[in-house]
Design an enzyme around this catalytic site. Structure first.
Site, PDB file in Angstrom:
ATOM      1  N   HIS A   1       5.669  -8.811  -3.971  1.00 12.53           N
ATOM      2  CA  HIS A   1       4.345  -9.269  -3.529  1.00 12.53           C
ATOM      3  C   HIS A   1       4.085 -10.749  -3.843  1.00 12.53           C
ATOM      4  CE1 HIS A   1       2.652  -5.257  -2.641  1.00 12.53           C
ATOM      5  NE2 HIS A   1       3.457  -4.861  -3.597  1.00 12.53           N
TER       6      HIS A   1
ATOM      7  N   CYS B   1       6.453  -5.131   0.695  1.00 12.95           N
ATOM      8  CA  CYS B   1       6.525  -3.811   0.058  1.00 12.95           C
ATOM      9  C   CYS B   1       6.379  -2.688   1.101  1.00 12.95           C
ATOM     10  CB  CYS B   1       5.488  -3.742  -1.056  1.00 12.95           C
ATOM     11  SG  CYS B   1       5.907  -2.502  -2.273  1.00 12.95           S
TER      12      CYS B   1
ATOM     13  N   ILE C   1       6.023  -3.504  -7.264  1.00 10.68           N
ATOM     14  CA  ILE C   1       5.109  -2.405  -7.591  1.00 10.68           C
ATOM     15  C   ILE C   1       5.514  -1.172  -6.780  1.00 10.68           C
ATOM     16  CG2 ILE C   1       2.686  -1.655  -7.635  1.00 10.68           C
ATOM     17  CD1 ILE C   1       1.991  -4.750  -7.503  1.00 10.68           C
ATOM     18  N   ARG C   2       6.096  -0.184  -7.457  1.00 10.90           N
ATOM     19  CA  ARG C   2       6.623   1.015  -6.778  1.00 10.90           C
ATOM     20  C   ARG C   2       7.364   0.589  -5.496  1.00 10.90           C
ATOM     21  NH1 ARG C   2       1.616   1.752  -7.397  1.00 10.90           N
ATOM     22  NH2 ARG C   2       1.192   2.076  -5.201  1.00 10.90           N
TER      23      ARG C   2
ATOM     24  N   ARG D   1      12.523   4.049  -0.142  1.00 12.20           N
ATOM     25  CA  ARG D   1      11.208   3.981  -0.801  1.00 12.20           C
ATOM     26  C   ARG D   1      11.348   4.310  -2.279  1.00 12.20           C
ATOM     27  NH1 ARG D   1       7.165   7.941   1.488  1.00 12.20           N
ATOM     28  NH2 ARG D   1       5.686   6.538   0.502  1.00 12.20           N
TER      29      ARG D   1
ATOM     30  N   GLY E   1       0.863  -1.172   0.000  1.00 12.74           N
ATOM     31  CA  GLY E   1       0.000   0.000   0.000  1.00 12.74           C
ATOM     32  C   GLY E   1       0.895   1.217   0.000  1.00 12.74           C
ATOM     33  N   GLU E   2       0.583   2.146   0.829  1.00 14.92           N
ATOM     34  CA  GLU E   2       1.390   3.372   0.927  1.00 14.92           C
ATOM     35  C   GLU E   2       1.855   3.446   2.382  1.00 14.92           C
ATOM     36  OE1 GLU E   2       2.457   5.476  -1.347  1.00 14.92           O
ATOM     37  OE2 GLU E   2       3.342   6.669   0.249  1.00 14.92           O
ATOM     38  N   SER E   3       3.170   3.312   2.571  1.00 17.11           N
ATOM     39  CA  SER E   3       3.668   3.171   3.944  1.00 17.11           C
ATOM     40  C   SER E   3       3.336   4.383   4.812  1.00 17.11           C
ATOM     41  CB  SER E   3       5.171   2.906   3.941  1.00 17.11           C
ATOM     42  OG  SER E   3       5.845   3.905   3.214  1.00 17.11           O
TER      43      SER E   3
ATOM     44  N   GLU F   1       2.063 -12.673  -2.534  1.00 13.46           N
ATOM     45  CA  GLU F   1       0.639 -13.004  -2.371  1.00 13.46           C
ATOM     46  C   GLU F   1      -0.137 -12.863  -3.671  1.00 13.46           C
ATOM     47  OE1 GLU F   1       2.122 -10.314  -1.334  1.00 13.46           O
ATOM     48  OE2 GLU F   1       0.861  -8.560  -1.698  1.00 13.46           O
TER      49      GLU F   1
HETATM   50  N1  GLN Z   1       5.704   2.943  -2.743  1.00 15.28           N
HETATM   51  C1  GLN Z   1       4.983   2.496  -1.576  1.00 15.28           C
HETATM   52  C2  GLN Z   1       5.547   3.146  -0.304  1.00 15.28           C
HETATM   53  O1  GLN Z   1       6.559   3.773  -0.340  1.00 15.28           O
HETATM   54  C3  GLN Z   1       5.023   0.985  -1.450  1.00 15.28           C
HETATM   55  C4  GLN Z   1       4.328   0.356  -2.637  1.00 15.28           C
HETATM   56  C5  GLN Z   1       3.693  -0.983  -2.352  1.00 15.28           C
HETATM   57  O2  GLN Z   1       3.447  -1.356  -1.208  1.00 15.28           O
HETATM   58  N2  GLN Z   1       3.342  -1.682  -3.408  1.00 15.28           N
HETATM   59  O3  GLN Z   1       4.976   3.047   0.725  1.00 15.28           O
END
Ligand code: GLN
Length: 190
Positions: free
Chosen positions: A162, A67, A125-126, A96, A35-37, A164
């Protein structure tokens, strides 16, 4: 989150979402999803979970972060937004969004010696990467350029990718093995 629950359930675990401190008190291990930390950090504080999760880590509760979850388990981060904190526990520096916009998302086959063969098909993913780690943290996998993308310290496991979402279950099994091992220690101490 749903994908993690599905993998854990397929491995025989009694898995459920944790959104409140009472729910955390009722589990023996915790998966921190992607997600977005910075958002997960804020939500954890808003839901009064930040300190309980830190306490659970200090108590030795097994955790697995993917992630953003890996970022949250790192003691130090690069590229944090102002005020962003982590639960910590893994003596490492995680950067990040290190793969830039061109390669923000990619897939590759990773050799993970601790899991044996076949290699892990990893979806990034990012994603973050571990750029520095201390003596107690053990890298489990790295990219050809040397950046570490899976790491473990005691009962804390983190991957920049990921598993999962690709049907890969061996990291989740490793997390459940940590849960079993901790339960075993508790039982023998009775
Ligand atoms: N870019 C997100 C972060 O810095 C992490 C991306 C992800 O969990 N797929 O939190």
């Amino acid at each position: 989150m749903r994908e993690h629950l599905a993998v854990l359930t397929s491995l025989g675990a009694d898995a459920r979402p944790v959104r409140r401190p009472e729910e955390l008190a009722d589990v023996e291990g915790l998966v921190l999803p992607g997600g977005e930390s910075s958002v997960i950090d804020k939500l954890a504080r808003a839901f009064d979970l930040f300190d309980p999760i830190r306490g659970a880590i200090a108590d030795g509760m097994p955790m697995y972060g993917t992630c953003a979850g890996l970022i949250l388990l790192a003691d130090r981060i690069d590229g944090a937004i102002t005020g962003q904190r982590t639960f910590g526990g893994i003596d490492a520096r995680v950067a990040r969004n290190v793969f830039g916009s061109q390669t923000a998302s990619f897939e590759t086959d990773l050799d993970v010696p601790a899991l044996g063969s076949p290699p892990v098909h990893a979806v990034f993913i990012r994603a973050p990467a571990v750029i520095e780690w201390g003596p107690d943290a053990e890298p489990l996998a790295s990219l050809p350029d040397g950046r570490v993308v899976a790491i473990e310290q005691g009962a804390l496991l983190g991957t920049a990718f990921h598993p999962e979402s690709t049907g890969e279950t061996r990291f989740h099994q490793r997390f459940l093995d940590h849960v079993d091992a901790r339960r075993g220690v508790g039982a023998s101490a009775l």
